[in-house]
Scaffold this motif. Structure first.
Motif, PDB file in Angstrom:
ATOM      1  N   ILE A  62       0.967  -1.245  -0.040  1.00  0.00           N
ATOM      2  CA  ILE A  62      -0.015   0.132   0.212  1.00  0.00           C
ATOM      3  C   ILE A  62       0.775   1.342   0.105  1.00  0.00           C
ATOM      4  O   ILE A  62       0.277   2.323   0.017  1.00  0.00           O
ATOM      5  N   ASN A  63       2.428   1.369   0.038  1.00  0.00           N
ATOM      6  CA  ASN A  63       2.989   2.378   0.058  1.00  0.00           C
ATOM      7  C   ASN A  63       3.738   2.714  -1.319  1.00  0.00           C
ATOM      8  O   ASN A  63       4.895   2.758  -1.368  1.00  0.00           O
ATOM      9  N   VAL A  64       2.773   3.088  -2.162  1.00  0.00           N
ATOM     10  CA  VAL A  64       3.117   3.180  -3.504  1.00  0.00           C
ATOM     11  C   VAL A  64       2.487   4.693  -3.841  1.00  0.00           C
ATOM     12  O   VAL A  64       1.389   4.979  -3.798  1.00  0.00           O
ATOM     13  N   SER A  65       3.441   5.546  -4.339  1.00  0.00           N
ATOM     14  CA  SER A  65       3.184   6.972  -4.777  1.00  0.00           C
ATOM     15  C   SER A  65       2.951   6.964  -6.272  1.00  0.00           C
ATOM     16  O   SER A  65       3.270   6.042  -6.921  1.00  0.00           O
ATOM     17  N   VAL A  66       2.461   8.152  -6.505  1.00  0.00           N
ATOM     18  CA  VAL A  66       2.096   8.396  -8.098  1.00  0.00           C
ATOM     19  C   VAL A  66       3.405   8.805  -8.775  1.00  0.00           C
ATOM     20  O   VAL A  66       3.677   8.326  -9.632  1.00  0.00           O
ATOM     21  N   ILE A  67       3.859   9.676  -8.172  1.00  0.00           N
ATOM     22  CA  ILE A  67       5.080  10.331  -8.762  1.00  0.00           C
ATOM     23  C   ILE A  67       6.091  10.307  -7.765  1.00  0.00           C
ATOM     24  O   ILE A  67       5.660  11.262  -6.709  1.00  0.00           O
ATOM     25  N   PHE A  68       7.358   9.745  -7.945  1.00  0.00           N
ATOM     26  CA  PHE A  68       8.296   9.454  -6.962  1.00  0.00           C
ATOM     27  C   PHE A  68       9.717   9.908  -7.343  1.00  0.00           C
ATOM     28  O   PHE A  68      10.234   9.161  -8.375  1.00  0.00           O
ATOM     29  N   LEU A  69      10.387  10.957  -6.925  1.00  0.00           N
ATOM     30  CA  LEU A  69      11.660  11.430  -7.133  1.00  0.00           C
ATOM     31  C   LEU A  69      12.600  10.825  -5.718  1.00  0.00           C
ATOM     32  O   LEU A  69      12.511  11.441  -4.928  1.00  0.00           O
TER      33      LEU A  69
END
Length: 951
Positions: free
Chosen positions: A171-178
């Protein structure tokens, strides 16, 4: 330490648009799980690549490649695109990947370059879009749409990204991740819906000098926009964000500026909070989705830390040095804010060393959220480094500024907005007497400029993306300017002028046109105020025997009625599609409406099979079943194909207009289906209304003329294989709607993927197999129709005048000429030559009658071409500064343009049949109103300027 690229665990910050993933830090308050807290790596320190303007794929110093959702080519040309993942093995500094329109799904269509693939300061690697906002990276709850890990000097721009997730249930997934990535630009990107864990919609972590500009983020996430864990020197410029929900533990924010990170700059950003994604009652869970035994009720949010706020430091030094300039935090009465003990964590809350606030507006709609503080600048025991200057604070309860720790100046605070609105018309103008915030001009790199901030540069993109994501759309410019009863500067008068022009006859319109032509700003906003009503109708379910209510339509269609089925989930604040059902043959009078109710709108009680009704209630479409034209609408009495008569296309669009006065219709999702005579009509309307319809389903129909290879409208054809049969002269159905017509239409379409033929072994009527084909067409939110959305700004358009579906003097024994059809989306064919163009022709040979087996068998159908009088334009937008046209037998035409299609702030090139000319086209309200009228009052097909061209 876990793999920080794929599974980053940082405390629970979900904010309004999506949290991206942080990474390894010490456990504790807001801490990341795992090892130590490494410093920034993977990129040189310096300013991001130069910020450009406009959109579109412009070739840089390196190579240009092309990708599409279904790409299988070598990626070297527009016609041979590949999948996004194929770019990684080819990409070099200076190269550009151009994303063609469409919805990108699957692991090979996510933007996740391999580690250490980087550009340089002089030559960034760029991923852009052929058309701004038309490429959508959909994680489908299975993948991270955008993830840069140890990737420097990239520019990502122009697309949407949404619905992050993981195949393994993380559940720890972001949309845009740098992450561990520096000197990158995220520009004109809209994102929504991260995982319900330790996530962001837009996150910057472990990297320096990253810029997020002219973008928008919302949906589920712990923190919507965040820079944390050495996400240093991040710039957020003109970013809109909305927090919506997170059932995971730890603090939540819309903008989380600084968590163990330094030197962030947030300028001209807008943040808000509306708990749309919160469950009413739920158990709080950790980052592994394990229940914590803490139960929340009444949509309560655990640890809401405000719209513009921070996490803080558990490392030294603990001086953030963040700047927040020219920004807006707002709450309206209709938005649900957290309702637990943290009443002070409202629009602005800072308890941090090294904060500079200037020219910011805190707005809580008066009369709502009265217990939320407008601003709370807490005690920090750090004198001399925290500043608050030129702040406008409206609504809520009050503000608290710990004066010993904050140097404050020019703080205007009020329970209502009456004084400021009366003086200045809105809350954004700097009032030198009252010492309020200046939010009319742009900040750039911390400096207030003379460049106008409004209208909001991503206004239309946000509106369109909200629709794409299934959210109620709203106009951000209008929303902000109308705080406290304000208005967009000077628009009330021009709105009335525009309404007067629309209501005036041709002889009186000159009185208004000079003023309308000189109005060049806020065009989309003014149009919305002019043509879009406030929707109040909430009646759902079966609504029978509806008639026209406006005098104009009553005069045109005095006895015509229609039936409707409105899904029970319909709400006026969300646009809904419209699906026409064209019934089969029958009598030639109004009594057909009774037959239509009893049989084709049947719920199963009469015929044991509901033709037009299955799955409708689960869909996102209002079903409308009108009576076919009769009486005075027929050019000849008792015409056997009434959906093809000259006024039928306008009749259908007038029904749409009638319904749109009560229901909030999405004009980009108007579809049409028909059976038998209605199937013949569906083929006809697919041609005649090709730019008004998002999809068409003919069933048991036939056609004579068409332009199937030129048609951009998706077709879903349902056809019984044995529609025509011969058992005896008394048991026979001739070839009037034989399967060969459907096969020929698909053949003429030339293998286009959006032309589908569902052939089933049955006759003319629907059996269970035919019913299943129809069900698969609509099928709630999962059917073929679901993702079919018309694009009024499509990069490729074919216009034909006239669009024809039958030959003159051969329309089932009647004789009339097909009406002209000069307008197709953004092309108008104003004058054609004396020559001809080719139309697809379904040529019938032989008898085919039921008089004998021999005559029945003596029938065939073949695809050929028929030259008839007409003109044709093939138009393509090749980038923000170039349009290509190919014409046949056309003397004059017009291009109708919108800033979403072409960069109207500069000149552009038009190439006509190989010859190039330069042009400018100045947006103005008069042209926008004329574009609205030109194509039947289509509220979604508005263009800002007309460019007439003579060949």
């Amino acid at each position: 330490m876990e793999n920080v690229k794929n599974k980053i665990r940082y405390s629970v910050a979900v904010a309004v648009l999506g949290a991206l993933i942080v990474s390894c830090g010490n456990e504790g308050r807001n801490g990341l799980r795992g090892g130590s807290n490494p410093s920034s790596k993977g990129g040189g320190v310096g300013t991001p690549p130069t910020v450009g303007t406009g959109g579109g794929c412009i070739k840089g110093e390196g190579a240009m490649y092309y990708a599409s959702p279904e790409g299988s080519g070598d990626g070297k040309t527009l016609k041979t695109p590949f999948k996004i993942s194929k770019f990684w093995n080819l990409a070099k500094p200076g190269d550009t990947l151009c994303l063609l329109d469409g919805r990108y799904t699957g692991s090979d269509s996510m933007i996740t370059p391999p580690e250490n693939l980087s550009g340089t300061q002089e030559k960034a690697i760029k991923i852009s879009t052929f058309n701004d906002g038309k490429a959508s990276i959909d994680g489908e709850g299975k993948y991270a749409p955008i993830s840069l890990y140890k990737n420097d000097w990239w520019i990502l721009e122009g697309f949407n990204a949404h619905d992050a997730g993981s195949l393994n249930g993380d559940i720890n997934v972001s949309v845009i991740f740098l992450n561990y990535s520096s000197n990158n630009i995220i520009r004109r990107v809209v994102g929504w819906e991260a995982g319900d864990g330790n996530t962001n919609v837009m996150g910057v972590h472990h990297g320096d000098n990253n810029l997020v500009e002219d973008s928008a983020f919302w949906g589920r996430a712990r923190k919507v926009v965040s820079n944390s864990q050495q996400g240093n020197k991040a710039i957020f410029r003109r970013v809109f964000a909305r927090w919506e929900g997170c059932q995971s533990a730890d603090p939540k924010m819309t903008f989380a500026l600084s968590y163990n990170s330094y030197d962030a700059l947030c300028e001209n950003c807008i943040g808000t909070w509306d708990s749309l994604r919160m469950e009413e009652n739920y158990e709080l869970h950790d980052y592994d989705n394990n229940g914590l035994g803490v139960f929340m009720n009444n949509y309560e949010v655990q640890q809401p830390n405000g719209i513009f706020s921070h996490d803080g430091f558990d490392v030294l030094p603990d001086v953030a040095n963040i700047r927040l300039y020219g920004s807006i935090a707002y709450l309206t009465k209709d938005q649900r804010f957290h309702n637990n003990y943290k009443k002070w964590a409202g629009p602005f809350w800072y308890e941090l060393k090294g904060v500079d606030l200037k020219d910011n507006l805190s707005y809580i709609e008066p009369g709502s959220h009265d217990d939320i503080w407008r601003m709370y600048l807490s005690k920090i025991n750090y004198q001399g480094s925290n500043f608050a200057k030129n702040m406008t604070l409206i609504g809520g309860t009050e503000e608290l500024i710990e004066a010993a720790d904050w140097a404050s100046e020019n703080i205007y605070s009020s329970d209502d907005a009456n004084e400021l609105v009366a003086r200045n018309g809105n809350l954004l103008v700097s009032d030198t007497t009252l010492k309020t915030a200046n939010i009319m001009k742009r900040y750039v790199n911390g400096k207030l400029t003379d460049e106008d901030l409004w209208p909001w540069p991503m206004n239309q993109r946000i509106f369109d993306a909200l629709i794409e994501g299934g959210y109620p759309p709203f106009d951000l410019t209008k929303t902000v300017f109308e705080f406290g009863g304000g208005q967009v500067t000077g628009t009330s008068d021009i709105v009335q002028t525009a309404k007067s022009w629309l209501a005036a006859d041709s002889s009186s319109r000159n009185n208004y046109e000079e003023k309308l032509k000189n109005w060049t700003s806020y065009i989309d906003q003014v149009i919305k105020d002019v043509v879009i009503p406030q929707y109040s109708e909430t009646q759902t379910g079966e609504i029978f025997y509806q008639g026209f209510t406006t005098p104009e339509f009553q005069a045109k269609y005095p006895d015509h009625q229609f039936h409707m089925y409105v899904p029970t989930h319909y709400k006026p604040d969300k646009p809904i599609g419209l699906l026409f059902w064209l019934h089969g043959g029958g009598e030639w009078s109004a009594t057909d409406i009774d037959h239509l109710k009893d049989y084709e709108m049947d719920d199963g009680s009469v015929t044991n099979r509901s033709y037009a009704r299955p799955e409708t209630d689960k869909s996102d479409y209002i079903l409308v079943a009108p009576i076919a034209p009769f009486g005075s609408m027929l050019p000849v009495a008792n015409h056997a194909s009434r959906w093809n008569v000259p006024g039928a296309d306008q009749y259908l669009m007038d029904i749409a207009t009638e319904i749109s006065k009560k229901y909030n219709l999405n004009y980009n999702k108007i579809a049409l289906a028909g059976f038998s005579m209605g199937g013949i009509g569906a083929y006809h309307q697919a041609i005649r209304l090709n730019d008004r319809l998002s999809a068409v389903m003919p069933s048991g129909g036939s056609w004579e003329l068409g332009n199937w290879s030129d048609l951009k409208t998706p077709l879903y054809i349902i056809q019984g294989t044995y529609d025509a049969y011969f058992n005896s002269t008394s048991d026979c159905r001739p070839h009037n709607t034989a399967v060969e017509f459907s096969r020929l239409a698909k053949q003429a379409a030339g293998g286009k993927k959006d032309v589908v033929l569902k052939e089933y072994p049955a006759g003319h009527g629907w059996d269970d197999m035919g019913q299943n084909a129809w069900t698969n067409f609509i099928n709630g939110f999962e059917g073929w129709l679901t993702d079919k959305v018309r694009d009024p700004y499509a990069s490729e358009v074919v216009a034909i005048n006239p669009w024809r579906s039958y030959i003159q003097e051969s329309n089932y024994g009647a004789s009339w000429e097909e009406n002209p059809s000069p307008h197709t989306k953004w092309i108008s064919i104003n004058e054609i030559g004396e020559g001809t163009i080719d139309y697809d022709y379904a040529k019938i040979s032989g008898d085919g009658t039921c008089s004998s087996q021999q005559n029945f068998n003596n029938w065939s159908l073949s695809l050929t071409k028929k030259a008839m009088k007409g003109g044709k334009v093939e138009a393509k937008i090749l980038g923000p500064h170039k349009i290509e046209l190919k014409t046949e037998n056309v003397k004059k035409l017009s291009l109708w343009l919108h800033p979403q299609m072409i960069d109207l702030s500069q000149g552009f090139e038009v190439v006509i049949n190989g010859k190039s000319t330069s042009h400018v086209c100045h947006p103005n309200l008069l042209d926008a109103l004329r574009s609205y009228e030109r194509r039947g009052h289509d509220k979604y097909m508005i263009y800002h300027c007309e460019l007439p061209l003579e060949l």
